[in-house]
Design a protein around this motif. Structure first.
Motif, short mmCIF file in Angstrom:
data_model
loop_
_atom_site.label_atom_id
_atom_site.label_comp_id
_atom_site.label_asym_id
_atom_site.label_seq_id
_atom_site.Cartn_x
_atom_site.Cartn_y
_atom_site.Cartn_z
N PRO A 133 -17.67 16.23 35.12
CA PRO A 133 -18.30 17.56 35.07
C PRO A 133 -17.33 18.67 35.50
CG PRO A 133 -19.66 15.99 36.29
CD PRO A 133 -18.31 15.38 36.15
N VAL A 134 -17.46 19.83 34.84
CA VAL A 134 -16.58 20.96 35.15
C VAL A 134 -17.40 22.25 35.16
CG1 VAL A 134 -14.50 19.90 34.19
CG2 VAL A 134 -15.99 21.26 32.71
N SER A 135 -16.81 23.28 35.75
CA SER A 135 -17.44 24.60 35.76
C SER A 135 -16.87 25.45 34.63
CB SER A 135 -17.18 25.30 37.09
OG SER A 135 -15.82 25.71 37.18
N ARG A 136 -17.54 26.56 34.37
CA ARG A 136 -17.04 27.53 33.39
C ARG A 136 -15.64 28.00 33.75
NH1 ARG A 136 -18.35 32.81 35.75
NH2 ARG A 136 -18.59 33.87 33.74
N ASN A 137 -15.35 28.10 35.05
CA ASN A 137 -14.03 28.54 35.50
C ASN A 137 -12.96 27.50 35.20
OD1 ASN A 137 -16.31 29.45 37.50
ND2 ASN A 137 -14.81 31.11 37.49
N ASP A 138 -13.31 26.22 35.34
CA ASP A 138 -12.38 25.16 35.00
C ASP A 138 -12.01 25.23 33.52
OD1 ASP A 138 -12.36 23.97 37.57
OD2 ASP A 138 -14.15 22.80 37.11
N ILE A 139 -13.03 25.39 32.67
CA ILE A 139 -12.80 25.44 31.22
C ILE A 139 -11.91 26.64 30.88
CG2 ILE A 139 -13.89 25.60 28.96
CD1 ILE A 139 -16.44 24.42 30.27
N ALA A 140 -12.20 27.78 31.51
CA ALA A 140 -11.42 28.99 31.22
C ALA A 140 -9.97 28.82 31.63
CB ALA A 140 -12.05 30.19 31.93
N TRP A 141 -9.73 28.27 32.81
CA TRP A 141 -8.34 28.14 33.27
C TRP A 141 -7.58 27.19 32.34
CZ3 TRP A 141 -4.17 25.39 34.46
CH2 TRP A 141 -3.17 26.05 35.19
N TRP A 142 -8.17 26.05 32.04
CA TRP A 142 -7.49 25.05 31.22
C TRP A 142 -7.19 25.57 29.82
CZ3 TRP A 142 -9.42 22.45 26.78
CH2 TRP A 142 -8.66 21.36 26.37
N SER A 143 -8.13 26.24 29.22
CA SER A 143 -7.99 26.64 27.82
C SER A 143 -7.25 27.95 27.64
CB SER A 143 -9.38 26.77 27.19
OG SER A 143 -10.11 27.84 27.78
N GLY A 144 -7.28 28.83 28.65
CA GLY A 144 -6.71 30.16 28.48
C GLY A 144 -7.64 31.11 27.76
N VAL A 145 -8.88 30.69 27.54
CA VAL A 145 -9.88 31.53 26.86
C VAL A 145 -10.72 32.23 27.93
CG1 VAL A 145 -11.92 31.52 25.37
CG2 VAL A 145 -9.94 30.09 24.82
N GLY A 146 -11.09 33.48 27.69
CA GLY A 146 -11.84 34.26 28.67
C GLY A 146 -13.25 33.73 28.91
N LEU A 147 -13.81 34.15 30.02
CA LEU A 147 -15.14 33.66 30.41
C LEU A 147 -16.24 34.12 29.46
CD1 LEU A 147 -14.96 34.07 34.28
CD2 LEU A 147 -15.16 31.92 33.02
N THR A 148 -16.10 35.29 28.85
CA THR A 148 -17.17 35.78 27.96
C THR A 148 -17.41 34.84 26.79
OG1 THR A 148 -16.83 38.09 28.62
CG2 THR A 148 -17.93 37.70 26.51
N PRO A 149 -16.38 34.47 26.00
CA PRO A 149 -16.64 33.52 24.91
C PRO A 149 -17.03 32.13 25.41
CG PRO A 149 -14.30 34.06 25.03
CD PRO A 149 -15.00 35.01 25.93
N ILE A 150 -16.53 31.74 26.58
CA ILE A 150 -16.91 30.43 27.11
C ILE A 150 -18.38 30.43 27.51
CG2 ILE A 150 -16.60 28.90 29.10
CD1 ILE A 150 -13.60 29.42 28.80
#
Length: 388
Positions: free
Chosen positions: A229-246
Motif C-alpha cells: 500500500p502507498v499514499s498519493r504522495n508516494d505515487i507522486a514522488w515516484w512518478s514525477g506527476v503532480g498530485l492533481t492528476p493523481i
C-alpha cells in the motif's frame, strides 16, 4: 479505515520487492519476470540494475542481465522524474507516457516553443534517432537545428546544463553503452524506443500517449503492484506527476482500491486486500544499489518504513548528490557498503550504523557471491566496520 504501522507497510512492500525466486538457474526470462513484478529500477549508475536484480534474483549472472539488455527485453532510458531507469520493454510505453505528463512543464520552460508543440519536438527527436544510435552531442546539435528550422521565433535555452539535457533526455529514447559493458559508465548512445518495441507494445504506447487519463490510471496501478500500500504522495514522488492528476486518477479507481490509515495520518491504498506478511517474506541480508527502490519508490518522509531518520540522512544527503549503497538487514536499512578497486578484483567494506546489528562475514557470504556473479568481479577481502 483500518490503521497500519510503518512495520506493516514495510512488510507488504518487501513482499512485493523481494518475490520468491525461481528454483532454477535464472535466465533472461526470469530477469524480465522480476522487473515486471518489482517495477523499474533507477539506474543512472549503470551497475545499479545488476546489483538490484542480483539482490532479488539469487544466482543471476552478469552475462544473463547483459543478454536481457542486448535482446531489448529490458531497456534503459530517461523517464520517471527525468532520471535514468531500467524497465521491461512492456513497461516502457507507460514510462514514456508518464514522463510526458510529469516533465511537460519543465520542457516548456526550457524549450519555449512558439510555432510548434512539444509533441512535434519529441517526434523530431525520435525521427532523428530511429535508425541508428546517436550520441548526446549529436542529439543536442539536432535539437538546436530543428528548433531553428521549425520554430525560429522560439528562444530555447539549450546552452545551460539542463537545456543540453533535453536533446537526449526525452522519455521516448532508450540508451546503451557505445563502449564497455552494460554495467559500466561508458559513453552512451540513444535510439528511439518504438523502433525496438514489439507491435503490441507500440500499440499500447499509442493508446497511452493519446489518453492522459488512461496513462495516469495505468501508472497508479503500476506503482501499487510494485510497492503498495502507498499514499498519493508516494505515487507522486515516484512518478514525477503532480498530485492533481493523481488525485483524479485515484478517484476514478476508487471502486478498485482498499484504503487504510498510515502512521503519518495519510491514506494508504492498495489494489488487493492486504494479506498479513510472515517472517518468511522479510529478506535476511542484501547489498542494494544506490537509489534502490526501497528508497526511491516512496515519498521521502515515508521512507521511515525502512530506515531510521538519522540513518537516512547519512545514506541520502551526500555532497555529490549520490546515495550510499544501502545494506539491508531483516527488512531495515542499517548501513552501507563500498566496493573499491579496478579490474577483476575488488575490496568490499560493509559499514553498519551504531545501534544496529553487526553483519557477520558468514551472513554476507551469499550476498557477496551474488555481487561477484552480477558484476563479473572477484571480491578479495571483506571488511566490516561501524560507521563513526
Amino acid at each position: 479505515m483500518p490503521e497500519v504501522t510503518w512495520e506493516d507497510l514495510a512488510a507488504h512492500a518487501l513482499r512485493r520487492q523481494f518475490p520468491e525466486p525461481p528454483s532454477r538457474t535464472p535466465g533472461v526470462a526470469d530477469v524480465v519476470d522480476l522487473l515486471q513484478g518489482v517495477g523499474p529500477l533507477q539506474t543512472q549508475n549503470a551497475r545499479a540494475a545488476f546489483i538490484g536484480i542480483a539482490a532479488r534474483l539469487p544466482g543471476v549472472t552478469h552475462e544473463v542481465i547483459t543478454a536481457a539488455y542486448e535482446e531489448h527485453r529490458i531497456l534503459r532510458g530517461s523517464n520517471l522524474r527525468g532520471t535514468v531507469h531500467t524497465s521491461t520493454a512492456a513497461d516502457h510505453p507507460l514510462l514514456e507516457a508518464t514522463t510526458r505528463i510529469g516533465q511537460r512543464a519543465l520542457y516548456h520552460r526550457f524549450l519555449r516553443p512558439v510555432a510548434t508543440s512539444l509533441d512535434e519536438i519529441f517526434a523530431g527527436i525520435e525521427d532523428y534517432a530511429r535508425d541508428e544510435w546517436r550520441t548526446p552531442a549529436q542529439l543536442r546539435e539536432h535539437l538546436g537545428a530543428w528548433m531553428s528550422e521549425h520554430d525560429p521565433q522560439g528562444q530555447p535555452q539549450l546552452e545551460t546544463t539542463a537545456g543540453r539535457y533535453f536533446g537526449f533526455g526525452h522519455g521516448g529514447l532508450v540508451r546503451r553503452p557505445l563502449s564497455g559493458p552494460w554495467s559500466g559508465q561508458g559513453a552512451p548512445g540513444y535510439r528511439t524506443a518504438s523502433a525496438l518495441l514489439t507491435p503490441a507494445d507500440i500499440g499500447e504506447r499509442t493508446r497511452l500517449l493519446a489518453d492522459s487519463d488512461a496513462a495516469v490510471e495505468a501508472m497508479i496501478r503500476r506503482h501499487l503492484t510494485a510497492y503498495g500500500p502507498v499514499s498519493r504522495n508516494d505515487i507522486a514522488w515516484w512518478s514525477g506527476v503532480g498530485l492533481t492528476p493523481i488525485d483524479a486518477g485515484l478517484q476514478r479507481l476508487a471502486a478498485e482500491l482498499h484504503s487504510m490509515t498510515g502512521p503519518d495520518g495519510r491514506t494508504y491504498v492498495t489494489l488487493t486486500t492486504p494479506v498479513a506478511p510472515s517472517d518468511a517474506d522479510i529478506p535476511g541480508i542484501a547489498l542494494l544499489p544506490e537509489f534502490d527502490a526501497l528508497l526511491c519508490g516512496f515519498d521521502p518522509p515515508a521512507r521511515g518504513r525502512f530506515v531510521d531518520p538519522r540513518h537516512y540522512d547519512i545514506l541520502w544527503r551526500q555532497e555529490n548528490g549520490l546515495l550510499l549503497a544501502p545494506l539491508l538487514v531483516r527488512g531495515r536499512l542499517t548501513g552501507y557498503w563500498t566496493l573499491a578497486g579496478t579490474g577483476g578484483r575488488r575490496e568490499l567494506t560493509v559499514s553498519y550504523f551504531r545501534g544496529t546489528p553487526r553483519p557477520t562475514k558468514s551472513l554476507l557470504t551469499a550476498p557477496v557471491a551474488g555481487l561477484e556473479r552480477a558484476l563479473g568481479v572477484r571480491v578479495g577481502t571483506v571488511a566490516i566496520a561501524r560507521h563513526s
